[in-house]
Design an enzyme around this catalytic site. Sequence first.
Site, PDB file in Angstrom:
ATOM      1  N   HIS A  62       5.075  -8.112   1.982  1.00 30.36           N
ATOM      2  CA  HIS A  62       4.598  -7.391   3.541  1.00 30.36           C
ATOM      3  C   HIS A  62       4.483  -7.799   4.649  1.00 30.36           C
ATOM      4  CE1 HIS A  62       4.784  -3.795   6.163  1.00 30.36           C
ATOM      5  NE2 HIS A  62       3.608  -3.602   6.872  1.00 30.36           N
ATOM      6  N   HIS A  68       7.336  -3.407  12.873  1.00 28.46           N
ATOM      7  CA  HIS A  68       7.595  -2.731  11.119  1.00 28.46           C
ATOM      8  C   HIS A  68       9.160  -2.618  11.444  1.00 28.46           C
ATOM      9  CE1 HIS A  68       3.192  -3.517  10.691  1.00 28.46           C
ATOM     10  NE2 HIS A  68       3.577  -2.651   9.228  1.00 28.46           N
ATOM     11  N   LYS A 118      -1.863   6.748   4.555  1.00 28.74           N
ATOM     12  CA  LYS A 118      -0.481   7.107   4.531  1.00 28.74           C
ATOM     13  C   LYS A 118       0.180   6.406   3.033  1.00 28.74           C
ATOM     14  CE  LYS A 118       1.528   6.072   8.715  1.00 28.74           C
ATOM     15  NZ  LYS A 118       2.902   4.984   9.325  1.00 28.74           N
ATOM     16  N   HIS A 153      10.265  -4.170   8.389  1.00 29.43           N
ATOM     17  CA  HIS A 153      10.940  -3.867   6.769  1.00 29.43           C
ATOM     18  C   HIS A 153      12.131  -3.279   6.686  1.00 29.43           C
ATOM     19  CE1 HIS A 153       6.850  -0.272   7.319  1.00 29.43           C
ATOM     20  NE2 HIS A 153       7.249  -0.852   6.625  1.00 29.43           N
ATOM     21  N   GLU A 193      -1.209  -8.476  10.034  1.00 28.28           N
ATOM     22  CA  GLU A 193      -1.994  -7.395  10.594  1.00 28.28           C
ATOM     23  C   GLU A 193      -3.001  -7.197  11.767  1.00 28.28           C
ATOM     24  OE1 GLU A 193       0.617  -4.010   9.450  1.00 28.28           O
ATOM     25  OE2 GLU A 193       0.763  -4.428   7.683  1.00 28.28           O
ATOM     26  N   ARG A 230      -1.695  18.703  -7.409  1.00 29.83           N
ATOM     27  CA  ARG A 230      -1.669  18.881  -6.357  1.00 29.83           C
ATOM     28  C   ARG A 230      -3.132  18.636  -5.123  1.00 29.83           C
ATOM     29  NH1 ARG A 230      -0.208  24.454  -8.154  1.00 29.83           N
ATOM     30  NH2 ARG A 230       1.601  24.416  -8.741  1.00 29.83           N
ATOM     31  N   GLU A 235       0.657  10.938  13.017  1.00 31.63           N
ATOM     32  CA  GLU A 235       1.821   9.928  13.708  1.00 31.63           C
ATOM     33  C   GLU A 235       2.568  10.984  14.037  1.00 31.63           C
ATOM     34  OE1 GLU A 235       3.590   6.213  11.632  1.00 31.63           O
ATOM     35  OE2 GLU A 235       4.611   6.939  12.209  1.00 31.63           O
ATOM     36  N   LYS A 253      -8.431   0.116  14.156  1.00 29.17           N
ATOM     37  CA  LYS A 253      -7.424   1.897  13.240  1.00 29.17           C
ATOM     38  C   LYS A 253      -7.845   3.004  12.518  1.00 29.17           C
ATOM     39  CE  LYS A 253      -4.066   1.689  10.085  1.00 29.17           C
ATOM     40  NZ  LYS A 253      -3.380   1.714   7.983  1.00 29.17           N
ATOM     41  N   ASN A 268       3.083   0.365  14.313  1.00 31.79           N
ATOM     42  CA  ASN A 268       3.760  -0.160  13.559  1.00 31.79           C
ATOM     43  C   ASN A 268       4.564  -1.189  13.961  1.00 31.79           C
ATOM     44  OD1 ASN A 268       6.612   1.457  11.896  1.00 31.79           O
ATOM     45  ND2 ASN A 268       4.496   2.005  10.669  1.00 31.79           N
ATOM     46  N   ARG A 305       0.189   6.857  17.013  1.00 29.10           N
ATOM     47  CA  ARG A 305       0.094   5.901  15.331  1.00 29.10           C
ATOM     48  C   ARG A 305       0.893   5.213  15.376  1.00 29.10           C
ATOM     49  NH1 ARG A 305      -2.652   8.118   9.685  1.00 29.10           N
ATOM     50  NH2 ARG A 305      -2.006   5.532   8.707  1.00 29.10           N
TER      51      ARG A 305
HETATM   52  N1  LIG Z   1      -0.918   2.335   3.960  1.00 33.80           N
HETATM   53  C1  LIG Z   1      -1.086   1.871   5.022  1.00 33.80           C
HETATM   54  O1  LIG Z   1      -1.321   1.958   5.888  1.00 33.80           O
HETATM   55  C2  LIG Z   1       0.018   0.056   4.371  1.00 33.80           C
HETATM   56  C3  LIG Z   1      -0.367  -0.366   5.550  1.00 33.80           C
HETATM   57  C4  LIG Z   1       0.234  -2.220   5.810  1.00 33.80           C
HETATM   58  C5  LIG Z   1       0.796  -2.297   4.166  1.00 33.80           C
HETATM   59  N2  LIG Z   1       1.078  -1.166   3.513  1.00 33.80           N
HETATM   60  C6  LIG Z   1       1.270  -1.923   2.094  1.00 33.80           C
HETATM   61  O2  LIG Z   1       1.132  -2.726   1.409  1.00 33.80           O
HETATM   62  C7  LIG Z   1       1.288  -3.718   0.450  1.00 33.80           C
HETATM   63  C8  LIG Z   1       0.408  -4.820   0.927  1.00 33.80           C
HETATM   64  O3  LIG Z   1      -0.077  -5.123   0.114  1.00 33.80           O
HETATM   65  P1  LIG Z   1      -0.433  -6.737  -0.037  1.00 33.80           P
HETATM   66  O4  LIG Z   1      -0.353  -7.110   0.554  1.00 33.80           O
HETATM   67  O5  LIG Z   1      -2.153  -6.243  -0.213  1.00 33.80           O
HETATM   68  O6  LIG Z   1       0.198  -6.902  -1.197  1.00 33.80           O
HETATM   69  P2  LIG Z   1      -0.516  -6.542  -2.922  1.00 33.80           P
HETATM   70  O7  LIG Z   1      -1.098  -5.462  -2.928  1.00 33.80           O
HETATM   71  O8  LIG Z   1       0.813  -6.899  -3.629  1.00 33.80           O
HETATM   72  O9  LIG Z   1      -1.182  -8.181  -3.072  1.00 33.80           O
HETATM   73  C9  LIG Z   1      -1.176  -8.858  -3.275  1.00 33.80           C
HETATM   74  C10 LIG Z   1      -1.099 -10.103  -4.507  1.00 33.80           C
HETATM   75  O10 LIG Z   1      -2.239 -10.496  -4.572  1.00 33.80           O
HETATM   76  C11 LIG Z   1      -2.799  -9.888  -5.618  1.00 33.80           C
HETATM   77  N3  LIG Z   1      -4.930  -9.453  -4.858  1.00 33.80           N
HETATM   78  C12 LIG Z   1      -4.540  -8.413  -4.445  1.00 33.80           C
HETATM   79  N4  LIG Z   1      -5.808  -8.976  -4.508  1.00 33.80           N
HETATM   80  C13 LIG Z   1      -6.425 -10.196  -5.644  1.00 33.80           C
HETATM   81  C14 LIG Z   1      -7.523 -10.590  -5.007  1.00 33.80           C
HETATM   82  N5  LIG Z   1      -8.731 -10.702  -4.557  1.00 33.80           N
HETATM   83  N6  LIG Z   1      -7.296 -12.167  -5.548  1.00 33.80           N
HETATM   84  C15 LIG Z   1      -6.526 -12.773  -6.330  1.00 33.80           C
HETATM   85  N7  LIG Z   1      -5.197 -11.940  -5.874  1.00 33.80           N
HETATM   86  C16 LIG Z   1      -5.336 -10.764  -5.334  1.00 33.80           C
HETATM   87  C17 LIG Z   1      -1.524  -9.066  -6.018  1.00 33.80           C
HETATM   88  O11 LIG Z   1      -2.215  -9.126  -7.529  1.00 33.80           O
HETATM   89  C18 LIG Z   1      -0.463  -8.963  -5.268  1.00 33.80           C
HETATM   90  O12 LIG Z   1      -0.282 -10.017  -6.096  1.00 33.80           O
HETATM   91  C19 LIG Z   1       2.785  -2.922   0.925  1.00 33.80           C
HETATM   92  O13 LIG Z   1       3.673  -2.436   0.320  1.00 33.80           O
HETATM   93  C20 LIG Z   1       2.895  -2.626   2.493  1.00 33.80           C
HETATM   94  O14 LIG Z   1       3.840  -1.673   2.888  1.00 33.80           O
HETATM   95  C21 LIG Z   1       0.442   0.154   3.444  1.00 33.80           C
HETATM   96  O1  LIG Z   2      -1.166   3.656   9.193  1.00 36.57           O
HETATM   97  C1  LIG Z   2       0.319   3.132  10.144  1.00 36.57           C
HETATM   98  O2  LIG Z   2      -0.213   3.716  10.562  1.00 36.57           O
HETATM   99  C2  LIG Z   2       0.781   2.084   9.863  1.00 36.57           C
HETATM  100  O3  LIG Z   2       2.089   1.980  10.370  1.00 36.57           O
HETATM  101  C3  LIG Z   2       0.499   0.379   8.778  1.00 36.57           C
HETATM  102  C4  LIG Z   2       1.024  -0.350   8.498  1.00 36.57           C
HETATM  103  O4  LIG Z   2       1.063  -1.685   8.847  1.00 36.57           O
HETATM  104  C5  LIG Z   2       2.100   0.029   7.622  1.00 36.57           C
HETATM  105  O5  LIG Z   2       2.187  -1.018   6.783  1.00 36.57           O
HETATM  106  C6  LIG Z   2       2.478   1.664   7.052  1.00 36.57           C
HETATM  107  O6  LIG Z   2       2.651   1.694   5.658  1.00 36.57           O
HETATM  108  C7  LIG Z   2       4.187   1.340   8.056  1.00 36.57           C
HETATM  109  O7  LIG Z   2       3.923   3.230   7.733  1.00 36.57           O
HETATM  110  P1  LIG Z   2       5.190   3.487   7.719  1.00 36.57           P
HETATM  111  O8  LIG Z   2       5.440   4.081   7.846  1.00 36.57           O
HETATM  112  O9  LIG Z   2       6.511   2.673   8.588  1.00 36.57           O
HETATM  113  O10 LIG Z   2       6.270   3.279   6.606  1.00 36.57           O
HETATM  114 ZN   LIG Z   3       2.049  -3.282   7.705  1.00 39.75          ZN
END
Ligand SMILES: NC(=O)c1ccc[n+]([C@@H]2O[C@H](COP(=O)([O-])OP(=O)(O)OC[C@H]3O[C@@H](n4cnc5c(N)ncnc54)[C@H](O)[C@@H]3O)[C@@H](O)[C@H]2O)c1
Ligand SMILES: O=C(O)C(=O)C[C@@H](O)[C@H](O)[C@H](O)COP(=O)(O)O
Ligand SMILES: [Zn+2]
Length: 381
Positions: free
Chosen positions: A275, A257, A153, A261, A195, A131, A246, A236, A254, A250
Amino acid sequence: MTAETRTVPSGETVRVDLGERAYDIVIGPNALSGLGGLVAALAPGARVAVVSDETVEKLHGPALRAALSGRVEVAATITVPPGESSKCFAELERVVGALLDARVERGDLVIAFGGGVVGDLAGFAAAVLRRGVRYVQVPTSLLAQVDSSVGGKTGIDTAHGKNLIGAFHQPALVVADTALLDTLSPREFRAGYAEVAKYGLIDDPAFFAWLEGSWREVFAGGPARIRAIATSCRAKARVVAADEREAGQRALLNLGHTFGHAFEADAGFTGRLVHGEAVAIGMVLAFGFSAKLGLCDPADEDRVARHLAAVGLPTRPSHIEGGLPSADRLMDLIRQDKKVERGNLTFVLVEGIGKAFVRKDVPETAVREFLLERLESRPKS
Ligand SMILES: NC(=O)c1ccc[n+]([C@@H]2O[C@H](COP(=O)([O-])OP(=O)(O)OC[C@H]3O[C@@H](n4cnc5c(N)ncnc54)[C@H](O)[C@@H]3O)[C@@H](O)[C@H]2O)c1
Ligand SMILES: O=C(O)C(=O)C[C@@H](O)[C@H](O)[C@H](O)COP(=O)(O)O
Ligand SMILES: [Zn+2]
């Protein structure tokens, strides 16, 4: 401005001001070396479990373990395949199972060591494990350092759409070692850059103008890269501190997005479209849609597209390899967007560069008509 900033030599620490859930984002070219001390101070005597992907573990796992050595006991290292397809129920089940096998307790910590995929997956695993256990983000991609590691998130994708299963669960600490980005592929660096540009487009036109002139230095590394990352984290942190869950502003994060998405989901969360690339296309579409609605000058869309294209990002649906979805398929996916309220679409629209706003009750007919115009290539379905 609620995000506090402290400048340290060749780096910066940004505070995410969330009361009892407040935490630091430590940014710098050697930040990883301080991780053991920071974790030991955060949870004295706790064990940690590291979640990473196979690529990051191979390249940087030894440096992570060296940083923790002598300060913190590592109970387990769990890796997932690299890429978006790991943000799924099967990998979540495997990661949570491995954390339980290692008897990770409530007082222990999970370390998410990787890009946004690992951060979102490990953060969600930490949110549901017993949990809720605390976790530390150690982002290794540009995208993760400027966006996904901050704000809490977490989640996974399903066939219904992107990030539809998840939880808000803030990290206890973020340590962004900018030197780790040196091994990132050019394609993934560009994706993260989308981003970065987003923060300028939302409410910081001066930052966008600086990026237009300095993106080569940002890509090359050094102070410009650190500046871009720190500016993004400050932006951010400010938004998240003001609207953690959000309820309102917030949603500006997006920008691009809702369209992005839908394209990502249609591509099946594969390497066909990552992404950041989807966000680049989505942001240009958000400007185009705003122009079509008479809200912004079409020249602003051209300026955004020109800059994103200059760094090598895709800017149009037709740039997506493997064929395009139909407008109806995209509308089905857009209806699953988490910003939908009582069935009505919400979009982040713009009055210009740095002038984004949230618009509720956007008519579906207007979105569909716009998509039909922009799906220049023959649909595959
Ligand atoms: N939670 C949030 O607020 C938020 C915000 C933006 C995006 N996201 C999510 O993040 C994800 C995308 O993240 P991403 O672009 O980092 O993708 P990812 O995690 O797939 O990383 C991209 C690629 O780079 C490689 N990699 C990572 N670090 C490396 C390094 N230092 N050297 C060499 N290779 C490396 C990974 O192995 C992968 O193949 C999506 O799922 C998206 O929805 C979430
Ligand atoms: O942190 C946030 O809020 C964002 O919207 C950041 C985005 O870049 C990110 O891709 C996020 O995961 C998208 O959120 P979602 O709620 O649309 O899934
Ligand atoms: Zn994003």
